[in-house]
Scaffold this motif. Structure first.
Motif, PDB file in Angstrom:
ATOM      1  N   LYS A 111       0.738  -1.202  -0.101  1.00  0.00           N
ATOM      2  CA  LYS A 111      -0.021  -0.041   0.088  1.00  0.00           C
ATOM      3  C   LYS A 111       0.833   1.285  -0.035  1.00  0.00           C
ATOM      4  CE  LYS A 111      -3.961  -2.006   2.228  1.00  0.00           C
ATOM      5  NZ  LYS A 111      -4.899  -1.820   3.569  1.00  0.00           N
ATOM      6  N   THR A 112       1.836   1.169   0.981  1.00  0.00           N
ATOM      7  CA  THR A 112       2.816   2.173   0.922  1.00  0.00           C
ATOM      8  C   THR A 112       3.473   2.768  -0.635  1.00  0.00           C
ATOM      9  OG1 THR A 112       3.315   1.978   3.112  1.00  0.00           O
ATOM     10  CG2 THR A 112       4.971   3.260   2.039  1.00  0.00           C
ATOM     11  N   LYS A 113       4.003   1.684  -1.214  1.00  0.00           N
ATOM     12  CA  LYS A 113       4.426   1.607  -2.414  1.00  0.00           C
ATOM     13  C   LYS A 113       3.694   2.250  -3.328  1.00  0.00           C
ATOM     14  CE  LYS A 113       6.615  -1.308  -6.125  1.00  0.00           C
ATOM     15  NZ  LYS A 113       6.597  -2.791  -6.472  1.00  0.00           N
ATOM     16  N   LYS A 114       2.236   1.613  -3.463  1.00  0.00           N
ATOM     17  CA  LYS A 114       1.304   2.007  -4.427  1.00  0.00           C
ATOM     18  C   LYS A 114       0.953   3.472  -4.236  1.00  0.00           C
ATOM     19  CE  LYS A 114      -3.053   0.578  -6.311  1.00  0.00           C
ATOM     20  NZ  LYS A 114      -4.083  -0.457  -6.311  1.00  0.00           N
ATOM     21  N   HIS A 115       0.844   3.997  -2.901  1.00  0.00           N
ATOM     22  CA  HIS A 115       0.473   5.551  -2.568  1.00  0.00           C
ATOM     23  C   HIS A 115       1.663   6.303  -3.249  1.00  0.00           C
ATOM     24  CE1 HIS A 115       0.366   9.136  -0.123  1.00  0.00           C
ATOM     25  NE2 HIS A 115      -0.883   8.799   0.041  1.00  0.00           N
ATOM     26  N   ALA A 116       2.901   5.896  -2.954  1.00  0.00           N
ATOM     27  CA  ALA A 116       4.091   6.680  -3.325  1.00  0.00           C
ATOM     28  C   ALA A 116       4.028   6.926  -4.817  1.00  0.00           C
ATOM     29  CB  ALA A 116       5.371   6.031  -2.742  1.00  0.00           C
ATOM     30  N   HIS A 117       3.814   5.840  -5.674  1.00  0.00           N
ATOM     31  CA  HIS A 117       3.630   5.715  -6.967  1.00  0.00           C
ATOM     32  C   HIS A 117       2.623   6.654  -7.632  1.00  0.00           C
ATOM     33  CE1 HIS A 117       3.778   4.425 -11.267  1.00  0.00           C
ATOM     34  NE2 HIS A 117       2.585   3.904 -11.105  1.00  0.00           N
ATOM     35  N   LEU A 118       1.511   6.567  -6.981  1.00  0.00           N
ATOM     36  CA  LEU A 118       0.305   7.210  -7.331  1.00  0.00           C
ATOM     37  C   LEU A 118       0.500   8.989  -7.372  1.00  0.00           C
ATOM     38  CD1 LEU A 118      -2.887   4.968  -6.205  1.00  0.00           C
ATOM     39  CD2 LEU A 118      -1.934   5.521  -8.687  1.00  0.00           C
ATOM     40  N   THR A 119       1.154   9.204  -6.104  1.00  0.00           N
ATOM     41  CA  THR A 119       1.354  10.693  -5.589  1.00  0.00           C
ATOM     42  C   THR A 119       2.446  11.154  -6.543  1.00  0.00           C
ATOM     43  OG1 THR A 119       1.090   9.929  -3.210  1.00  0.00           O
ATOM     44  CG2 THR A 119       2.323  12.070  -3.712  1.00  0.00           C
ATOM     45  N   ASP A 120       3.471  10.286  -6.925  1.00  0.00           N
ATOM     46  CA  ASP A 120       4.537  10.709  -7.895  1.00  0.00           C
ATOM     47  C   ASP A 120       4.034  10.805  -9.336  1.00  0.00           C
ATOM     48  OD1 ASP A 120       7.138  11.109  -8.708  1.00  0.00           O
ATOM     49  OD2 ASP A 120       7.117   9.230  -9.684  1.00  0.00           O
ATOM     50  N   THR A 121       2.833   9.979  -9.719  1.00  0.00           N
ATOM     51  CA  THR A 121       2.524  10.178 -10.903  1.00  0.00           C
ATOM     52  C   THR A 121       1.522  11.375 -11.062  1.00  0.00           C
ATOM     53  OG1 THR A 121       2.234   7.788 -11.198  1.00  0.00           O
ATOM     54  CG2 THR A 121       0.683   8.958 -12.816  1.00  0.00           C
ATOM     55  N   GLU A 122       0.838  11.813 -10.122  1.00  0.00           N
ATOM     56  CA  GLU A 122       0.116  12.836 -10.033  1.00  0.00           C
ATOM     57  C   GLU A 122       0.865  14.346 -10.309  1.00  0.00           C
ATOM     58  OE1 GLU A 122      -3.347  13.423 -10.726  1.00  0.00           O
ATOM     59  OE2 GLU A 122      -3.169  10.910 -10.853  1.00  0.00           O
ATOM     60  N   ILE A 123       1.887  14.076  -9.154  1.00  0.00           N
ATOM     61  CA  ILE A 123       2.788  15.496  -9.215  1.00  0.00           C
ATOM     62  C   ILE A 123       3.541  15.558 -10.354  1.00  0.00           C
ATOM     63  CG2 ILE A 123       4.704  16.494  -8.139  1.00  0.00           C
ATOM     64  CD1 ILE A 123       3.564  15.243  -5.415  1.00  0.00           C
ATOM     65  N   MET A 124       4.031  14.565 -11.155  1.00  0.00           N
ATOM     66  CA  MET A 124       4.850  14.725 -12.188  1.00  0.00           C
ATOM     67  C   MET A 124       3.794  15.185 -13.489  1.00  0.00           C
ATOM     68  SD  MET A 124       7.615  14.292 -11.123  1.00  0.00           S
ATOM     69  CE  MET A 124       8.809  14.465 -12.574  1.00  0.00           C
ATOM     70  N   THR A 125       2.624  14.950 -13.497  1.00  0.00           N
ATOM     71  CA  THR A 125       1.651  15.265 -14.640  1.00  0.00           C
ATOM     72  C   THR A 125       1.574  16.853 -14.611  1.00  0.00           C
ATOM     73  OG1 THR A 125      -0.382  14.815 -13.235  1.00  0.00           O
ATOM     74  CG2 THR A 125       0.526  13.077 -14.628  1.00  0.00           C
ATOM     75  N   LEU A 126       1.640  17.438 -13.207  1.00  0.00           N
ATOM     76  CA  LEU A 126       1.186  18.996 -13.224  1.00  0.00           C
ATOM     77  C   LEU A 126       2.638  19.660 -14.032  1.00  0.00           C
ATOM     78  CD1 LEU A 126       0.544  19.130  -9.420  1.00  0.00           C
ATOM     79  CD2 LEU A 126      -1.184  18.938 -11.306  1.00  0.00           C
ATOM     80  N   VAL A 127       1.974  20.765 -14.615  1.00  0.00           N
ATOM     81  CA  VAL A 127       2.904  21.673 -15.271  1.00  0.00           C
ATOM     82  C   VAL A 127       3.932  22.410 -14.454  1.00  0.00           C
ATOM     83  CG1 VAL A 127       2.912  23.560 -17.170  1.00  0.00           C
ATOM     84  CG2 VAL A 127       1.057  21.873 -17.288  1.00  0.00           C
ATOM     85  N   ASP A 128       4.638  22.921 -14.905  1.00  0.00           N
ATOM     86  CA  ASP A 128       5.665  23.779 -13.644  1.00  0.00           C
ATOM     87  C   ASP A 128       5.168  25.006 -13.375  1.00  0.00           C
ATOM     88  OD1 ASP A 128       7.805  21.654 -13.429  1.00  0.00           O
ATOM     89  OD2 ASP A 128       8.785  22.369 -15.191  1.00  0.00           O
ATOM     90  N   GLU A 129       4.316  25.601 -14.327  1.00  0.00           N
ATOM     91  CA  GLU A 129       3.848  26.864 -13.856  1.00  0.00           C
ATOM     92  C   GLU A 129       2.322  26.802 -12.978  1.00  0.00           C
ATOM     93  OE1 GLU A 129       4.369  25.914 -17.410  1.00  0.00           O
ATOM     94  OE2 GLU A 129       6.367  26.995 -17.013  1.00  0.00           O
ATOM     95  N   THR A 130       2.135  25.422 -12.748  1.00  0.00           N
ATOM     96  CA  THR A 130       1.030  25.159 -11.950  1.00  0.00           C
ATOM     97  C   THR A 130       1.195  25.909 -10.373  1.00  0.00           C
ATOM     98  OG1 THR A 130       0.464  23.311 -12.957  1.00  0.00           O
ATOM     99  CG2 THR A 130      -0.686  23.520 -11.014  1.00  0.00           C
ATOM    100  N   ARG A 131       0.254  26.464 -10.019  1.00  0.00           N
ATOM    101  CA  ARG A 131       0.464  27.135  -8.501  1.00  0.00           C
ATOM    102  C   ARG A 131       0.238  26.006  -7.602  1.00  0.00           C
ATOM    103  NH1 ARG A 131      -1.829  32.671  -6.338  1.00  0.00           N
ATOM    104  NH2 ARG A 131      -1.135  32.183  -4.045  1.00  0.00           N
ATOM    105  N   MET A 132       1.366  25.785  -6.809  1.00  0.00           N
ATOM    106  CA  MET A 132       1.364  24.572  -5.802  1.00  0.00           C
ATOM    107  C   MET A 132       1.865  25.244  -4.429  1.00  0.00           C
ATOM    108  SD  MET A 132       2.207  21.122  -7.776  1.00  0.00           S
ATOM    109  CE  MET A 132       3.931  22.002  -8.509  1.00  0.00           C
ATOM    110  N   PHE A 133       1.487  24.668  -3.655  1.00  0.00           N
ATOM    111  CA  PHE A 133       1.911  25.011  -1.956  1.00  0.00           C
ATOM    112  C   PHE A 133       2.900  23.834  -1.708  1.00  0.00           C
ATOM    113  CE2 PHE A 133      -1.797  27.469  -2.564  1.00  0.00           C
ATOM    114  CZ  PHE A 133      -1.136  28.768  -2.333  1.00  0.00           C
ATOM    115  N   ILE A 134       4.087  23.627  -2.209  1.00  0.00           N
ATOM    116  CA  ILE A 134       4.909  22.471  -1.814  1.00  0.00           C
ATOM    117  C   ILE A 134       6.325  23.061  -1.598  1.00  0.00           C
ATOM    118  CG2 ILE A 134       3.642  20.719  -3.281  1.00  0.00           C
ATOM    119  CD1 ILE A 134       5.861  21.197  -5.573  1.00  0.00           C
ATOM    120  N   LEU A 135       6.856  22.622  -0.366  1.00  0.00           N
ATOM    121  CA  LEU A 135       8.004  22.847  -0.001  1.00  0.00           C
ATOM    122  C   LEU A 135       9.401  22.852  -0.534  1.00  0.00           C
ATOM    123  CD1 LEU A 135       7.442  21.898   3.966  1.00  0.00           C
ATOM    124  CD2 LEU A 135       7.112  24.344   2.648  1.00  0.00           C
ATOM    125  N   GLN A 136       9.315  21.638  -1.655  1.00  0.00           N
ATOM    126  CA  GLN A 136      10.338  21.393  -2.415  1.00  0.00           C
ATOM    127  C   GLN A 136       9.949  21.364  -3.696  1.00  0.00           C
ATOM    128  OE1 GLN A 136      10.947  17.706  -0.457  1.00  0.00           O
ATOM    129  NE2 GLN A 136      12.557  18.449   1.040  1.00  0.00           N
TER     130      GLN A 136
END
Length: 99
Positions: free
Chosen positions: A39-64
């Motif tokens: 479940k942890t592995k799948k969650h990390a994969h899904l999170t990564d997939t979603e974050i990487m699909t966002l365009v760099d100009e997308t306004r996000m509140f992330i620390l890194q």
């Protein structure tokens, strides 16, 4: 003569039962840990997939940056996969140990 033999058999059977119960508990624990790591592995994969699909100009509140987050999520997936393999290696022989 039969009484000491019966006691020895009873003692051996009791020890075997204890070993079976202990092994079953270890296998059950390994199964639970494998499920949680999957479940942890799948969650990390899904999170990564979603974050990487966002365009760099997308306004996000992330620390890194996306790259740093991507690397961290890949590492998390790799570690989970390694632990799953270790547990599966442990679980296989343990199941057949008593049977």
């Amino acid at each position: 003569m039969a009484a000491p033999l019966d006691l020895e058999l009873k003692k051996a059977f009791t020890e075997l039962q204890a070993k079976v119960i202990d092994t079953q508990q270890k296998v059950k624990l390994a199964d639970i840990q494998i499920e949680q790591l999957s479940k942890t592995k799948k969650h990390a994969h899904l999170t990564d997939t979603e974050i990487m699909t966002l365009v760099d100009e997308t306004r996000m509140f992330i620390l890194q940056s996306k790259g740093v987050i991507h690397n961290q999520l890949l590492e998390k997936q790799r570690i989970a996969e390694e632990k799953i393999k270790e547990l599966e290696c442990f679980r296989g022989p343990t199941r057949t140990e008593v049977w």
